[in-house]
Design a protein around this motif. Structure first.
Motif, PDB file in Angstrom:
ATOM      1  N   UNK A  94       0.860  -1.178   0.000  1.00  0.00           N
ATOM      2  CA  UNK A  94       0.000   0.000   0.000  1.00  0.00           C
ATOM      3  C   UNK A  94       0.900   1.233   0.000  1.00  0.00           C
ATOM      4  N   UNK A  95       0.557   2.215  -0.826  1.00  0.00           N
ATOM      5  CA  UNK A  95       1.306   3.470  -0.845  1.00  0.00           C
ATOM      6  C   UNK A  95       0.324   4.607  -0.601  1.00  0.00           C
ATOM      7  N   UNK A  96       0.635   5.476   0.371  1.00  0.00           N
ATOM      8  CA  UNK A  96      -0.252   6.600   0.677  1.00  0.00           C
ATOM      9  C   UNK A  96       0.566   7.858   0.935  1.00  0.00           C
ATOM     10  N   UNK A  97      -0.034   9.003   0.639  1.00  0.00           N
ATOM     11  CA  UNK A  97       0.601  10.278   0.999  1.00  0.00           C
ATOM     12  C   UNK A  97      -0.406  11.245   1.621  1.00  0.00           C
ATOM     13  N   UNK A  98      -1.292  10.672   2.464  1.00  0.00           N
ATOM     14  CA  UNK A  98      -2.151  11.505   3.288  1.00  0.00           C
ATOM     15  C   UNK A  98      -1.297  12.305   4.278  1.00  0.00           C
ATOM     16  N   UNK A  99      -1.869  13.328   4.857  1.00  0.00           N
ATOM     17  CA  UNK A  99      -1.215  13.910   6.024  1.00  0.00           C
ATOM     18  C   UNK A  99      -1.148  12.829   7.100  1.00  0.00           C
ATOM     19  N   UNK A 100      -0.094  12.859   7.935  1.00  0.00           N
ATOM     20  CA  UNK A 100       0.156  11.729   8.837  1.00  0.00           C
ATOM     21  C   UNK A 100      -1.027  11.271   9.675  1.00  0.00           C
ATOM     22  N   UNK A 101      -1.932  12.173  10.057  1.00  0.00           N
ATOM     23  CA  UNK A 101      -3.024  11.766  10.942  1.00  0.00           C
ATOM     24  C   UNK A 101      -4.192  11.124  10.206  1.00  0.00           C
ATOM     25  N   UNK A 102      -4.306  11.326   8.895  1.00  0.00           N
ATOM     26  CA  UNK A 102      -5.505  10.919   8.166  1.00  0.00           C
ATOM     27  C   UNK A 102      -5.666   9.409   8.154  1.00  0.00           C
ATOM     28  N   UNK A 103      -4.599   8.678   7.929  1.00  0.00           N
ATOM     29  CA  UNK A 103      -4.709   7.218   7.837  1.00  0.00           C
ATOM     30  C   UNK A 103      -5.197   6.602   9.143  1.00  0.00           C
ATOM     31  N   UNK A 104      -4.794   7.210  10.268  1.00  0.00           N
ATOM     32  CA  UNK A 104      -5.250   6.698  11.564  1.00  0.00           C
ATOM     33  C   UNK A 104      -6.738   6.982  11.743  1.00  0.00           C
ATOM     34  N   UNK A 105      -7.148   8.152  11.304  1.00  0.00           N
ATOM     35  CA  UNK A 105      -8.563   8.509  11.425  1.00  0.00           C
ATOM     36  C   UNK A 105      -9.445   7.588  10.587  1.00  0.00           C
ATOM     37  N   UNK A 106      -8.940   7.183   9.417  1.00  0.00           N
ATOM     38  CA  UNK A 106      -9.702   6.308   8.530  1.00  0.00           C
ATOM     39  C   UNK A 106      -9.576   4.836   8.929  1.00  0.00           C
ATOM     40  N   UNK A 107      -8.640   4.524   9.825  1.00  0.00           N
ATOM     41  CA  UNK A 107      -8.444   3.139  10.225  1.00  0.00           C
ATOM     42  C   UNK A 107      -7.726   2.310   9.181  1.00  0.00           C
ATOM     43  N   UNK A 108      -6.873   2.979   8.384  1.00  0.00           N
ATOM     44  CA  UNK A 108      -6.121   2.250   7.355  1.00  0.00           C
ATOM     45  C   UNK A 108      -4.622   2.499   7.539  1.00  0.00           C
ATOM     46  N   UNK A 109      -4.198   2.642   8.781  1.00  0.00           N
ATOM     47  CA  UNK A 109      -2.779   2.778   9.097  1.00  0.00           C
ATOM     48  C   UNK A 109      -2.117   1.405   9.053  1.00  0.00           C
ATOM     49  N   UNK A 110      -0.798   1.385   9.106  1.00  0.00           N
ATOM     50  CA  UNK A 110      -0.060   0.122   8.963  1.00  0.00           C
ATOM     51  C   UNK A 110      -0.415  -0.886  10.047  1.00  0.00           C
ATOM     52  N   UNK A 111      -0.395  -0.470  11.299  1.00  0.00           N
ATOM     53  CA  UNK A 111      -0.635  -1.408  12.401  1.00  0.00           C
ATOM     54  C   UNK A 111      -2.002  -2.069  12.282  1.00  0.00           C
ATOM     55  N   UNK A 112      -3.002  -1.303  11.890  1.00  0.00           N
ATOM     56  CA  UNK A 112      -4.351  -1.853  11.754  1.00  0.00           C
ATOM     57  C   UNK A 112      -4.418  -2.855  10.619  1.00  0.00           C
ATOM     58  N   UNK A 113      -3.881  -2.475   9.456  1.00  0.00           N
ATOM     59  CA  UNK A 113      -3.969  -3.340   8.282  1.00  0.00           C
ATOM     60  C   UNK A 113      -3.097  -4.586   8.421  1.00  0.00           C
ATOM     61  N   UNK A 114      -1.973  -4.468   9.107  1.00  0.00           N
ATOM     62  CA  UNK A 114      -1.049  -5.598   9.252  1.00  0.00           C
ATOM     63  C   UNK A 114      -1.622  -6.712  10.122  1.00  0.00           C
ATOM     64  N   UNK A 115      -2.648  -6.400  10.919  1.00  0.00           N
ATOM     65  CA  UNK A 115      -3.266  -7.452  11.727  1.00  0.00           C
ATOM     66  C   UNK A 115      -3.878  -8.539  10.846  1.00  0.00           C
ATOM     67  N   UNK A 116      -4.466  -8.114   9.722  1.00  0.00           N
ATOM     68  CA  UNK A 116      -5.073  -9.070   8.789  1.00  0.00           C
ATOM     69  C   UNK A 116      -4.131  -9.451   7.651  1.00  0.00           C
ATOM     70  N   UNK A 117      -3.101  -8.647   7.419  1.00  0.00           N
ATOM     71  CA  UNK A 117      -2.169  -8.894   6.314  1.00  0.00           C
ATOM     72  C   UNK A 117      -0.752  -8.643   6.822  1.00  0.00           C
ATOM     73  N   UNK A 118      -0.197  -9.577   7.603  1.00  0.00           N
ATOM     74  CA  UNK A 118       1.107  -9.347   8.236  1.00  0.00           C
ATOM     75  C   UNK A 118       2.265  -9.207   7.253  1.00  0.00           C
ATOM     76  N   UNK A 119       2.071  -9.630   6.021  1.00  0.00           N
ATOM     77  CA  UNK A 119       3.121  -9.482   5.015  1.00  0.00           C
ATOM     78  C   UNK A 119       3.067  -8.165   4.274  1.00  0.00           C
ATOM     79  N   UNK A 120       2.155  -7.280   4.674  1.00  0.00           N
ATOM     80  CA  UNK A 120       1.948  -6.032   3.948  1.00  0.00           C
ATOM     81  C   UNK A 120       3.134  -5.083   4.101  1.00  0.00           C
TER      82      UNK A 120
END
Length: 396
Positions: A94-120
């Protein structure tokens, strides 16, 4: 139409491109050009807010987004986020260039997504980094050029700072991010785990200052503007022949002797004003005037041939049309052709790296916004009835 890899090199990887403007799309273009299945996720047309580099039909946009597929998802809708997460579960990157806080607000930050896709492998590109006092500032290429020191050494002495003619901070941040992604994918082959990769315009610009950083950090010397002339190797810079300008590069005493001989001034080798690097530095302006006086007797083509045959680097200064008329540029095959169903035949510059066995090409012209939405969602197993329901709700 399913994925059409531009190369066999990366065709096994799927990349989700959540980026806008230039740095992020550049990173994803690098991966797409080497065969990755890059799926560009954009907001639906009715609520578009992203910068499309002059519009979808503009040459800049067409160059930046080739070899990708495009889908639209409304990330302001829960179902849009849910659909995106399903797509990311099938991805390597995944490649993103949101402002740093946006991905956390949307729930699509690395830590969240890696729970279901640890190889991401999750790549973030920002203006100033993911943390720190300036992390939340918006990033812009020229701002990074200034803050990273480039503008302070670019331009003619006394004329004030000058930006370079390309968005070099954006481009370098994107290319470095692509390199980081590839390193993380290689490491994943050993560990089986993905990781968070991040770069920024500011970091890219500071790194690109290269030997100028060493002059400060190692020598405690603050570089200044040197105009068209190399700050430490003299004579190296822009010189004027009878019909226009060219570059000449003289590095080292042996090359200096050859240069003097070709120019018909062998006496300069022993002249106390010019005989060594330190003397040429002190008398730079006088030497450059003497060089231009002698060069004025012949055209550039004559001097380019004479110097290169004599082992002195020399080349034309081309405008952008002349670049593509250069025999060597044509020989290298840098211009690729592709046919767009929207715009017909296009010519675009391809990758500057050649892999003999798995070369890069341009297999697919830049898509229109959302052109592949239903195709990609169908690959996720979304039934046609569900597609229509999502469309009616404005999810894509």
């Amino acid at each position: 139409m399913p994925h059409q890899p531009a190369s066999a090199a990366l065709q096994r990887f799927r990349v989700i491109d959540l980026t806008q403007v230039r740095a992020g799309p550049t990173a994803c273009r690098q991966l797409a050009d080497w065969g990755a299945d890059v799926i560009q996720v954009q907001m639906p047309e009715h609520m578009r807010g992203d910068d499309t580099l002059g519009g979808q039909d503009g040459s800049d946009y067409q160059y930046t987004h080739r070899n990708k597929r495009s889908i639209t998802l409304n990330l302001k809708e829960p179902e849009g986020i849910e659909t995106l997460k399903k797509l990311i579960a099938t991805a390597d990157v995944v490649v993103e260039n949101f402002r740093p806080d946006v991905k956390f607000r949307l729930g699509i930050d690395y830590e969240t997504l890696a729970q279901d896709n640890p190889g991401l492998v999750y790549a973030s590109i920002s203006g100033f980094g993911q943390t720190g006092p300036l992390a939340q500032r918006p990033g812009f290429d020229q701002i990074a050029q200034g803050m990273g020191g480039l503008m302070s050494v670019t331009g003619l002495p006394g004329d004030g700072p000058v930006r370079v003619g390309i968005p070099i901070a954006d481009l370098c941040a994107g290319i470095f991010a692509a390199q980081g992604i590839l390193v993380a994918l290689l490491e994943r082959e050993q560990s089986g785990r993905g990781q968070w990769v991040h770069s920024s315009l500011l970091e890219a610009m500071v790194y690109m200052m290269d030997f100028q950083t060493a002059r400060v950090l190692a020598d405690d010397e603050v570089p200044q503007q040197a105009g068209n002339f190399h700050p430490t190797s003299i004579p190296t810079g822009v010189y004027k022949a009878r019909d226009g300008y060219m570059n000449i590069a003289v590095f080292g005493s042996k090359i200096w002797e050859r240069f003097c001989a070709i120019l018909g001034a062998p006496e300069w080798v022993t002249d106390s004003r010019y005989h060594d690097k330190a003397s040429r530095s002190v008398n730079r302006d006088a030497l450059n005037a003497e060089i231009n006086k002698r060069l004025a007797h012949e055209d550039r083509a004559y001097w380019v041939q004479q110097f290169n045959e004599g082992g002195v680097a020399c080349g034309m200064i081309n405008d952008m049309r002349e670049v593509f008329q250069e025999a060597q540029v044509q020989h290298l095959g840098m211009v690729k052709e592709v046919v767009s169903k929207w715009q017909g035949k296009q010519q675009l510059v391809g990758q500057p790296v050649q892999l003999e066995r798995t070369p890069s090409t341009i297999a697919r012209a830049t898509p229109r916004r959302g052109e592949h939405t239903e195709e990609v969602l169908a690959e996720l197993g979304v039934a046609s009835e569900e597609l229509q329901r999502l469309k009616a709700r404005g999810v894509y």
